[in-house]
Design a protein around this motif. Structure first.
Motif, PDB file in Angstrom:
ATOM      1  N   PRO B  73      41.930  -7.894 -18.535  1.00 28.58           N
ATOM      2  CA  PRO B  73      42.655  -7.897 -19.815  1.00 28.58           C
ATOM      3  C   PRO B  73      42.529  -9.233 -20.559  1.00 28.58           C
ATOM      4  O   PRO B  73      42.408  -9.240 -21.785  1.00 28.58           O
ATOM      5  CB  PRO B  73      44.115  -7.621 -19.419  1.00 28.58           C
ATOM      6  N   GLN B  76      39.186  -9.202 -22.357  1.00 30.02           N
ATOM      7  CA  GLN B  76      39.214  -8.276 -23.500  1.00 30.02           C
ATOM      8  C   GLN B  76      40.007  -8.857 -24.658  1.00 30.02           C
ATOM      9  O   GLN B  76      39.625  -8.712 -25.815  1.00 30.02           O
ATOM     10  CB  GLN B  76      39.890  -6.967 -23.086  1.00 30.02           C
ATOM     11  N   ILE B  77      41.134  -9.474 -24.339  1.00 28.97           N
ATOM     12  CA  ILE B  77      41.976 -10.049 -25.397  1.00 28.97           C
ATOM     13  C   ILE B  77      41.243 -11.190 -26.079  1.00 28.97           C
ATOM     14  O   ILE B  77      41.184 -11.264 -27.307  1.00 28.97           O
ATOM     15  CB  ILE B  77      43.336 -10.509 -24.821  1.00 28.97           C
ATOM     16  N   SER B  80      38.701 -10.414 -28.698  1.00 24.22           N
ATOM     17  CA  SER B  80      39.126  -9.831 -29.967  1.00 24.22           C
ATOM     18  C   SER B  80      40.129 -10.692 -30.727  1.00 24.22           C
ATOM     19  O   SER B  80      40.713 -10.239 -31.703  1.00 24.22           O
ATOM     20  CB  SER B  80      39.724  -8.445 -29.701  1.00 24.22           C
ATOM     21  N   PRO B  82      42.050 -13.000 -33.306  1.00 25.06           N
ATOM     22  CA  PRO B  82      41.778 -13.067 -34.748  1.00 25.06           C
ATOM     23  C   PRO B  82      41.578 -14.485 -35.289  1.00 25.06           C
ATOM     24  O   PRO B  82      40.886 -14.661 -36.287  1.00 25.06           O
ATOM     25  CB  PRO B  82      43.038 -12.457 -35.363  1.00 25.06           C
ATOM     26  N   SER B 100      48.123 -14.425 -36.238  1.00 26.34           N
ATOM     27  CA  SER B 100      49.426 -13.764 -36.196  1.00 26.34           C
ATOM     28  C   SER B 100      49.571 -12.896 -34.946  1.00 26.34           C
ATOM     29  O   SER B 100      50.474 -12.091 -34.840  1.00 26.34           O
ATOM     30  CB  SER B 100      49.613 -12.903 -37.448  1.00 26.34           C
ATOM     31  N   PHE B 101      48.650 -13.084 -34.008  1.00 25.95           N
ATOM     32  CA  PHE B 101      48.654 -12.290 -32.777  1.00 25.95           C
ATOM     33  C   PHE B 101      49.243 -13.101 -31.624  1.00 25.95           C
ATOM     34  O   PHE B 101      48.984 -14.295 -31.497  1.00 25.95           O
ATOM     35  CB  PHE B 101      47.221 -11.879 -32.433  1.00 25.95           C
ATOM     36  N   GLN B 102      50.036 -12.431 -30.811  1.00 23.65           N
ATOM     37  CA  GLN B 102      50.640 -13.062 -29.634  1.00 23.65           C
ATOM     38  C   GLN B 102      50.553 -12.125 -28.458  1.00 23.65           C
ATOM     39  O   GLN B 102      50.768 -10.923 -28.618  1.00 23.65           O
ATOM     40  CB  GLN B 102      52.126 -13.291 -29.895  1.00 23.65           C
ATOM     41  N   THR B 103      50.305 -12.688 -27.289  1.00 21.17           N
ATOM     42  CA  THR B 103      50.349 -11.832 -26.104  1.00 21.17           C
ATOM     43  C   THR B 103      51.005 -12.589 -24.959  1.00 21.17           C
ATOM     44  O   THR B 103      50.936 -13.815 -24.878  1.00 21.17           O
ATOM     45  CB  THR B 103      48.930 -11.349 -25.725  1.00 21.17           C
ATOM     46  N   ARG B 104      51.685 -11.850 -24.117  1.00 17.99           N
ATOM     47  CA  ARG B 104      52.278 -12.419 -22.911  1.00 17.99           C
ATOM     48  C   ARG B 104      51.655 -11.725 -21.720  1.00 17.99           C
ATOM     49  O   ARG B 104      51.771 -10.512 -21.591  1.00 17.99           O
ATOM     50  CB  ARG B 104      53.792 -12.174 -22.893  1.00 17.99           C
ATOM     51  N   LEU B 105      50.987 -12.516 -20.894  1.00 14.85           N
ATOM     52  CA  LEU B 105      50.318 -11.956 -19.729  1.00 14.85           C
ATOM     53  C   LEU B 105      51.011 -12.430 -18.465  1.00 14.85           C
ATOM     54  O   LEU B 105      51.317 -13.627 -18.331  1.00 14.85           O
ATOM     55  CB  LEU B 105      48.880 -12.462 -19.677  1.00 14.85           C
TER      56      LEU B 105
END
Lengths: 374, 374
Positions: B73, B76-77, B80, B82, B100-105
Motif C-alpha cells: 500500500p 501504491q500511495i 499516486s 498529488p 490536499s491528500f493525507q493518509t494514515r498507515l
C-alpha cells in the motif's frame, strides 16, 4: 499470380487481422490467413467464427486469385522482413522475398474455407445486409469506447455480454449493462429506421480495433441483416476494412426505468483530478467492497475518504454543487470504471445515499452507478 | 520524527525496492518496507531473505528513528501522490501528506525485523565483509548483463543457477553456464586477492536493477565475506544504494576445458544484421530443435536457412571469414541468446560441425555454443 507491396503497408494490414485470427481453433482453417490478389490491391481476410474481417491494402498485383497461408508464421515473418518492399508470388507455395531474404510457405486449399459475407458499401437494400446507414466514425468509436466497460464478463448473463446498438428517429445509442450498472451513449444522428442489435462485447473490441485503423476516413458504413452487423470504412484506393459480426439473439430488458430522473445533489467535477483522488484514496479502502465515502459540505467542499486494514486516507477537492450536502459511499472501482473514458467536465447527479446516481458527461454519455448501502 | 522529501526522489527510491520486497512471504515482516529518518536523509530498506537492499535518499529529516510500513500500500500511495513534496511524520501511525491528500498507515514494531548487514564503504578489513575492492560500475554491469542468460533455470542444476564472480591477479570474471552452454566476461581489473563467489541468478537481477539506479556514480564497491557479497554505489549526499546478497555454496566445476581453442573457420559479423537474419529465418525452423543451417561458401557468403512444417526460409549475408568453408547447424535460440547483449562486431569461431563454437565480442565477452548434431 503475384503482388508487390511496401512492407509497412503489409504490416499495418496484418496488425488489424492479428487479433481476429486465432492461433488455435477447433476449425484449423480459422488459423489461416486469406490473401486475395487484385490488380490494384492485396486483400487480407480472416475469421474467428464470430467476426469476419477483410482488410484491403493498396498494392501492385499481377493476375488475380486467392490463397490461404498459415497465419502465425506469416505474421511473424512479415514483422521481421528486412527490405522496404515485399514480393509475394503464388504457385504450389507462397514465395515471399524481401531484400536478400526468401521464404516458401505451404498453402492450404481455399475450397474448404467458409464464405465470408461483407456488406458492399455501394449496394444497399439487397443481399444479407438490407438495412444501411452511415455515421461519423470518430463519434461511433467514442460511443463504443464509453459503454464497453459496463458489459458483463459472466457466462450466465447471456444478453448482457453484448453492447446493444439502437437505431431510431431520435438517433443512435450504444448501451451496455451487467445488471448492476448501466452505461449509455447517445449520438444525435436520427435514423429513418428502428432497429436494435446486440453485438458481443469481444466483437465490439475487434470492431473498435479495426475501425481505429481507418479513423482518418471520417465515416463508418453500417449494415444490418438478420443476425449480422457489418461495418466498413477507409479510403478509396487506400487502406480500407470491412467487418461482419454475428449478433446475439434477443435484446436488453427495459433499462430506462433504472436511470434516475430526480436528484438531491448535482455536482460538477473535472474528470481527471476526481479520478486521481479516487485512485489515491481507495488504495487503503476495504478490500472486499472498495468503499470510498464522498462527503459534500458547505463551502463547495468534497471530502473523499476510505479506510481498510492498513489505515485510512482522505483528500479534499473543491467542487461546485447544487442541492443538499450529504454523505454517499461508492465502490471506488465502479465509480472509476464509469469515469474511465471521460475527459474534461463531468456531472455527478446524486439521488440520495441509497438510490442510484447518474454520471453524465458532454457528448451523450450517461452511466448509472449504485451507491454502497452502508 | 518527521521527514520532508520531494515526491520524485521518494518514487525513485521505491522503484528500486519494489522488486526486492515480496508482496507475500512466509515471514510477513518481509512484506514491510523499512524507513529510517536521519538528519539529511530518508533511508529505505527491505529484504526478501536472499537479498537485502538499502536505498539512501537525500531528504530533510527531523529527529531520528526507524519504522516499518506495509510495503505494497505504501508503494501504491506514493506512486499516486498529488503534490511535488511529501511530508511523513511518525507517531503511533505514519501520517503521510502531499497536497490536499493525507493518509494514515499502521506501523509494525521494528523489533522483530531481521538485522540487515551491509558493508560500510568507508571501513574495510573488518566486520562481516573483510575483503573489499571497487570496479568501474558500467563495466561491472556489462559483465553481469552479458553472462546472465546462460545461468540455469532448473532446480536440480544447483550451482549452475548462479553467476560465478572470480577475482584474481588477471582481473575479474563473470561466468555462467547451464551445463550445455557457457558465457564469460573478463574485466581487465587485476585484484590483489583470489576469490570465487557464486551469486544466485535472481539476486544478480536485483543487483543489476539497483546498481542501474546509481549508474552515474561511476564506481561500484564490492565487499566479500563468508557466504555474503555486498555491493554499493551512489553519490555522497545524493541517491545511494547498498545491497547484500547470500552466496551459493560451492563453485563451478572446471569449465575452461570446454572452451574451444582451435578453429577451422573464423567469421567476422555485425551483431545486428546477423541477429535479425537469424530471427527471420528461424520463424519456420523445426519447432523441436529450432535448427538453422549456416552455410559458408567462397566469395564471403553466408547462407542461413531453416525448414519446418510450414515451409522454409533462407537469407544470404556477406561476411568476412578465414578458413575452410563449411556447413554448421545451430539451435537458433541458443545462438540468439548468446548474441543477446552484443552490439557491433562479433566473431564466430567454428571448430567444426560437431564440436563447440565460440562467439566472441570486444570487451571480454566469450560464449560457447554447441552446434546441433545433424
Amino acid at each position: 499470380m503475384k503482388v508487390f507491396i511496401p512492407r509497412k503497408t503489409l504490416s499495418e494490414g496484418i496488425s488489424l487481422l492479428e487479433r481476429v485470427i486465432p492461433s488455435r481453433s477447433a476449425n484449423p482453417l480459422f488459423t489461416y490467413l486469406g490473401l486475395e490478389v487484385r490488380p490494384q490491391a492485396l486483400v487480407l481476410f480472416g475469421t474467428n467464427g464470430e467476426v469476419d474481417l477483410e482488410v484491403r491494402l493498396p498494392a501492385d498485383g499481377e493476375g488475380e486469385g486467392r490463397a490461404l497461408v498459415p497465419a502465425q508464421p506469416f505474421f511473424q515473418i512479415v514483422r521481421s522482413l528486412p527490405g522496404e518492399g515485399v514480393e509475394a508470388s503464388f504457385a504450389q507455395e507462397l514465395l515471399l522475398s524481401s531484400g536478400s531474404f526468401q521464404t516458401r510457405l505451404g498453402l492450404a486449399p481455399v475450397e474448404g474455407y467458409p464464405e465470408l459475407l461483407f456488406p458492399e458499401p455501394t449496394k444497399g437494400g439487397e443481399g444479407p445486409f438490407p438495412v444501411r446507414t452511415h455515421l461519423p466514425l470518430g463519434e461511433f468509436l467514442k460511443a463504443l469506447a464509453h459503454v464497453r466497460y459496463a458489459a458483463s464478463n459472466e457466462e450466465y448473463r447471456a444478453i448482457f455480454r453484448g453492447v446493444q446498438l439502437e437505431f431510431g428517429s431520435k438517433g443512435v445509442r450504444a448501451v451496455a449493462s451487467d445488471g448492476y450498472r448501466l452505461a449509455l451513449y447517445d449520438l444525435a444522428e436520427p435514423q429513418p429506421f428502428e432497429r436494435k442489435a446486440v453485438v458481443p462485447a469481444r466483437s465490439v473490441d475487434e470492431m473498435v480495433r479495426a475501425l481505429r485503423g481507418v479513423q482518418e476516413a471520417g465515416e463508418v458504413h453500417l449494415a444490418l441483416g438478420p443476425g449480422m452487423i457489418g461495418v466498413s470504412g477507409g479510403a478509396e484506393g487506400g487502406l480500407s476494412v470491412r467487418m461482419a459480426a454475428r449478433l446475439m439473439e434477443g435484446e436488453f430488458p427495459d433499462y430506462e426505468r433504472v436511470v434516475p430522473k430526480e436528484f438531491a445533489l448535482k455536482v460538477a467535477l473535472e474528470a481527471d483530478p476526481f479520478r486521481e483522488a479516487l485512485r489515491r484514496v481507495s488504495v487503503l479502502s476495504d478490500r472486499q467492497n472498495h468503499r470510498v465515502d464522498l462527503l459534500f459540505t458547505e463551502g463547495s467542499k468534497l471530502l473523499l475518504s476510505a479506510e481498510g486494514d492498513y489505515g485510512r486516507s482522505q483528500e479534499e477537492l473543491s467542487v461546485a454543487f447544487e442541492g443538499t450536502p450529504l454523505l454517499v459511499a461508492y465502490n471506488a472501482r465502479h465509480l472509476l470504471e464509469a469515469l474511465g473514458p471521460v475527459e474534461g467536465g463531468v456531472e455527478l447527479l446524486i439521488s440520495g445515499p441509497t438510490s442510484p446516481s447518474l454520471l453524465q458527461a458532454g457528448g451523450g454519455y450517461r452511466a448509472v452507478v449504485a451507491p454502497l448501502r452502508v
